[in-house]
Design a protein around this motif. Structure first.
Motif, PDB file in Angstrom:
ATOM      1  N   ALA A  27       0.829  -1.215   0.000  1.00 58.70           N
ATOM      2  CA  ALA A  27       0.000   0.000   0.000  1.00 58.70           C
ATOM      3  C   ALA A  27       0.857   1.256   0.000  1.00 58.70           C
ATOM      4  CB  ALA A  27      -0.927  -0.008   1.209  1.00 58.70           C
ATOM      5  N   THR A  28       2.042   1.196   0.611  1.00 54.64           N
ATOM      6  CA  THR A  28       2.867   2.407   0.694  1.00 54.64           C
ATOM      7  C   THR A  28       3.866   2.519  -0.462  1.00 54.64           C
ATOM      8  OG1 THR A  28       4.258   1.204   2.258  1.00 54.64           O
ATOM      9  CG2 THR A  28       2.746   2.811   3.181  1.00 54.64           C
ATOM     10  N   THR A  29       4.416   1.392  -0.897  1.00 55.88           N
ATOM     11  CA  THR A  29       5.457   1.485  -1.945  1.00 55.88           C
ATOM     12  C   THR A  29       4.938   1.158  -3.339  1.00 55.88           C
ATOM     13  OG1 THR A  29       6.179  -0.797  -1.645  1.00 55.88           O
ATOM     14  CG2 THR A  29       7.262   0.869  -0.286  1.00 55.88           C
ATOM     15  N   GLY A  30       3.683   0.785  -3.459  1.00 56.31           N
ATOM     16  CA  GLY A  30       3.126   0.481  -4.789  1.00 56.31           C
ATOM     17  C   GLY A  30       3.459  -0.926  -5.237  1.00 56.31           C
ATOM     18  N   GLN A  31       3.052  -1.222  -6.460  1.00 57.56           N
ATOM     19  CA  GLN A  31       3.273  -2.578  -6.969  1.00 57.56           C
ATOM     20  C   GLN A  31       4.514  -2.655  -7.847  1.00 57.56           C
ATOM     21  OE1 GLN A  31       0.414  -4.010  -9.850  1.00 57.56           O
ATOM     22  NE2 GLN A  31      -0.161  -1.959 -10.520  1.00 57.56           N
ATOM     23  N   HIS A  32       5.219  -3.750  -7.741  1.00 59.23           N
ATOM     24  CA  HIS A  32       6.403  -3.985  -8.578  1.00 59.23           C
ATOM     25  C   HIS A  32       6.400  -5.423  -9.091  1.00 59.23           C
ATOM     26  CE1 HIS A  32       7.974  -0.128  -7.215  1.00 59.23           C
ATOM     27  NE2 HIS A  32       7.620  -0.500  -5.997  1.00 59.23           N
ATOM     28  N   PRO A  33       5.356  -5.799  -9.805  1.00 62.82           N
ATOM     29  CA  PRO A  33       5.286  -7.188 -10.286  1.00 62.82           C
ATOM     30  C   PRO A  33       6.355  -7.454 -11.344  1.00 62.82           C
ATOM     31  CG  PRO A  33       3.576  -5.872 -11.305  1.00 62.82           C
ATOM     32  CD  PRO A  33       4.252  -4.982 -10.316  1.00 62.82           C
ATOM     33  N   GLU A  34       6.877  -8.659 -11.350  1.00 64.23           N
ATOM     34  CA  GLU A  34       7.883  -9.004 -12.358  1.00 64.23           C
ATOM     35  C   GLU A  34       7.240  -9.630 -13.591  1.00 64.23           C
ATOM     36  OE1 GLU A  34      10.969 -11.471 -10.781  1.00 64.23           O
ATOM     37  OE2 GLU A  34      11.595  -9.948  -9.335  1.00 64.23           O
ATOM     38  N   THR A  35       5.977 -10.025 -13.445  1.00 63.35           N
ATOM     39  CA  THR A  35       5.353 -10.795 -14.512  1.00 63.35           C
ATOM     40  C   THR A  35       3.973 -10.278 -14.885  1.00 63.35           C
ATOM     41  OG1 THR A  35       6.536 -12.779 -13.802  1.00 63.35           O
ATOM     42  CG2 THR A  35       4.579 -13.125 -15.154  1.00 63.35           C
ATOM     43  N   LEU A  36       3.770 -10.158 -16.191  1.00 68.08           N
ATOM     44  CA  LEU A  36       2.430  -9.910 -16.730  1.00 68.08           C
ATOM     45  C   LEU A  36       1.856 -11.264 -17.126  1.00 68.08           C
ATOM     46  CD1 LEU A  36       0.065  -8.413 -18.136  1.00 68.08           C
ATOM     47  CD2 LEU A  36       1.587  -8.050 -20.093  1.00 68.08           C
ATOM     48  N   PHE A  37       0.717 -11.615 -16.543  1.00 69.57           N
ATOM     49  CA  PHE A  37       0.113 -12.928 -16.759  1.00 69.57           C
ATOM     50  C   PHE A  37      -1.191 -12.734 -17.524  1.00 69.57           C
ATOM     51  CE2 PHE A  37      -1.780 -16.988 -15.746  1.00 69.57           C
ATOM     52  CZ  PHE A  37      -0.721 -17.836 -15.451  1.00 69.57           C
ATOM     53  N   ILE A  38      -1.219 -13.207 -18.765  1.00 71.02           N
ATOM     54  CA  ILE A  38      -2.418 -13.040 -19.606  1.00 71.02           C
ATOM     55  C   ILE A  38      -3.105 -14.394 -19.705  1.00 71.02           C
ATOM     56  CG2 ILE A  38      -3.278 -12.402 -21.891  1.00 71.02           C
ATOM     57  CD1 ILE A  38      -0.651 -10.730 -22.204  1.00 71.02           C
ATOM     58  N   THR A  39      -4.324 -14.469 -19.204  1.00 66.80           N
ATOM     59  CA  THR A  39      -5.000 -15.757 -19.243  1.00 66.80           C
ATOM     60  C   THR A  39      -6.489 -15.597 -19.519  1.00 66.80           C
ATOM     61  OG1 THR A  39      -5.147 -17.925 -18.156  1.00 66.80           O
ATOM     62  CG2 THR A  39      -5.482 -15.991 -16.762  1.00 66.80           C
ATOM     63  N   CYS A  40      -7.176 -16.711 -19.547  1.00 71.32           N
ATOM     64  CA  CYS A  40      -8.602 -16.753 -19.862  1.00 71.32           C
ATOM     65  C   CYS A  40      -9.428 -16.346 -18.628  1.00 71.32           C
ATOM     66  CB  CYS A  40      -8.966 -18.170 -20.301  1.00 71.32           C
ATOM     67  SG  CYS A  40     -10.650 -18.342 -20.900  1.00 71.32           S
ATOM     68  N   SER A  41     -10.647 -15.882 -18.868  1.00 71.99           N
ATOM     69  CA  SER A  41     -11.550 -15.520 -17.765  1.00 71.99           C
ATOM     70  C   SER A  41     -12.048 -16.744 -16.999  1.00 71.99           C
ATOM     71  CB  SER A  41     -12.769 -14.779 -18.315  1.00 71.99           C
ATOM     72  OG  SER A  41     -12.368 -13.637 -18.994  1.00 71.99           O
ATOM     73  N   ASP A  42     -11.840 -17.907 -17.554  1.00 69.57           N
ATOM     74  CA  ASP A  42     -12.362 -19.155 -16.979  1.00 69.57           C
ATOM     75  C   ASP A  42     -12.060 -19.268 -15.475  1.00 69.57           C
ATOM     76  OD1 ASP A  42     -12.467 -22.072 -16.273  1.00 69.57           O
ATOM     77  OD2 ASP A  42     -12.987 -22.243 -18.394  1.00 69.57           O
ATOM     78  N   SER A  43     -13.106 -19.567 -14.703  1.00 70.49           N
ATOM     79  CA  SER A  43     -12.978 -19.596 -13.239  1.00 70.49           C
ATOM     80  C   SER A  43     -12.061 -20.715 -12.727  1.00 70.49           C
ATOM     81  CB  SER A  43     -14.364 -19.745 -12.606  1.00 70.49           C
ATOM     82  OG  SER A  43     -14.945 -20.967 -13.024  1.00 70.49           O
ATOM     83  N   ARG A  44     -11.787 -21.670 -13.597  1.00 70.67           N
ATOM     84  CA  ARG A  44     -10.944 -22.792 -13.148  1.00 70.67           C
ATOM     85  C   ARG A  44      -9.447 -22.474 -13.208  1.00 70.67           C
ATOM     86  NH1 ARG A  44     -13.737 -26.804 -17.352  1.00 70.67           N
ATOM     87  NH2 ARG A  44     -13.387 -24.889 -18.537  1.00 70.67           N
ATOM     88  N   VAL A  45      -9.132 -21.352 -13.832  1.00 69.46           N
ATOM     89  CA  VAL A  45      -7.721 -20.944 -13.915  1.00 69.46           C
ATOM     90  C   VAL A  45      -7.496 -19.848 -12.871  1.00 69.46           C
ATOM     91  CG1 VAL A  45      -5.908 -20.039 -15.410  1.00 69.46           C
ATOM     92  CG2 VAL A  45      -7.770 -21.403 -16.397  1.00 69.46           C
ATOM     93  N   VAL A  46      -6.706 -20.153 -11.866  1.00 71.72           N
ATOM     94  CA  VAL A  46      -6.455 -19.185 -10.786  1.00 71.72           C
ATOM     95  C   VAL A  46      -4.944 -18.914 -10.760  1.00 71.72           C
ATOM     96  CG1 VAL A  46      -6.822 -18.667  -8.347  1.00 71.72           C
ATOM     97  CG2 VAL A  46      -8.387 -20.223  -9.529  1.00 71.72           C
ATOM     98  N   PRO A  47      -4.510 -17.852 -11.472  1.00 70.37           N
ATOM     99  CA  PRO A  47      -3.074 -17.630 -11.663  1.00 70.37           C
ATOM    100  C   PRO A  47      -2.248 -17.627 -10.378  1.00 70.37           C
ATOM    101  CG  PRO A  47      -4.322 -16.148 -13.062  1.00 70.37           C
ATOM    102  CD  PRO A  47      -5.317 -16.831 -12.177  1.00 70.37           C
ATOM    103  N   THR A  48      -2.725 -16.913  -9.349  1.00 69.97           N
ATOM    104  CA  THR A  48      -1.909 -16.829  -8.138  1.00 69.97           C
ATOM    105  C   THR A  48      -1.841 -18.172  -7.409  1.00 69.97           C
ATOM    106  OG1 THR A  48      -3.869 -15.999  -6.995  1.00 69.97           O
ATOM    107  CG2 THR A  48      -2.268 -14.369  -7.728  1.00 69.97           C
TER     108      THR A  48
END
Ligand SMILES: [Zn+2]
Length: 204
Positions: A27-48
């Motif tokens: 919340a204080t330092t912001g986000q610094h993700p290393e990966t852009l994850f592009i996937t389907c809206s399908d509820s069975r795929v949970v990237p995290t």
């Protein structure tokens, strides 16, 4: 809905309470993700879940069929991709398709969604994938054809990514890497595209 509300309470008492410092830092330092994850809206795929990633680690873009619009089509997906690459400086982009993808079933059989205006228009925007499947895999049917379509779709979206000038530039300087994955919903396995062998192999 009640189940989701209970879930929020459970999250607050459980995961959030035990990771409070992480959330405060994000919340204080912001986000610094290393990966852009592009996937389907399908509820069975949970990237995290499938990558065991913590909050702040994956910048996620989802749509029906994990589609990357071609570079000449502005829109929400393209905006998210540009932001992730040019502002957040992600080092990896993963396009992750999945088994039993309804979007690919619709691409193979557009008639099945002809009564759904927006779905059929979206499916039409991926006509190049359908044409490729019809040409290359006319001898296949059923599951085998669907698997080929899911794989070819991921590869087509990687091509679209490479055509964005800001992505090509970063790839050329070794600052950005593209990966094509397929998540097998029933087995929990992930397959990674190996350009050397020209096939999807179990991720090691
Ligand atoms: Zn899908």
């Amino acid at each position: 809905m009640q189940k989701l509300v209970k879930g929020i309470h459970s999250f607050q008492r459980g995961f959030f309470a035990s990771h409070r410092a992480l959330f405060e830092q994000l919340a204080t330092t912001g986000q610094h993700p290393e990966t852009l994850f592009i996937t389907c809206s399908d509820s069975r795929v949970v990237p995290t879940l499938i990558t065991d990633a913590a909050p702040g680690e994956l910048f996620i873009v989802r749509n029906v069929g994990n589609v990357v619009p071609t570079a000449d089509l502005p829109g929400g997906t393209a905006a998210a991709i540009q932001y992730a690459v040019e502002v957040l400086n992600v080092e990896n982009v993963i396009v992750c398709g999945h088994t039993q993808c309804g979007a690919l079933k619709a691409i193979l059989d557009p008639q099945s969604v002809a009564h759904l205006e927006y779905v059929s228009r979206w499916v039409q925007s991926t006509i190049e994938v359908k044409n490729l499947i019809d040409e290359k895999y006319a001898h296949l049917s059923g599951e085998a054809k669907l698997t080929a379509a899911i794989q070819e779709n991921v590869l087509a979206q990687l091509e679209h990514l490479r055509a964005y000038p800001f992505i090509a530039k970063r790839m050329d300087s070794g600052k950005l890497h593209l990966n094509g994955w397929i998540f097998d919903v029933g087995k929990g396995e992930v397959f990674d595209y190996d350009p050397e062998h020209g096939e999807f192999l179990p991720l090691r």
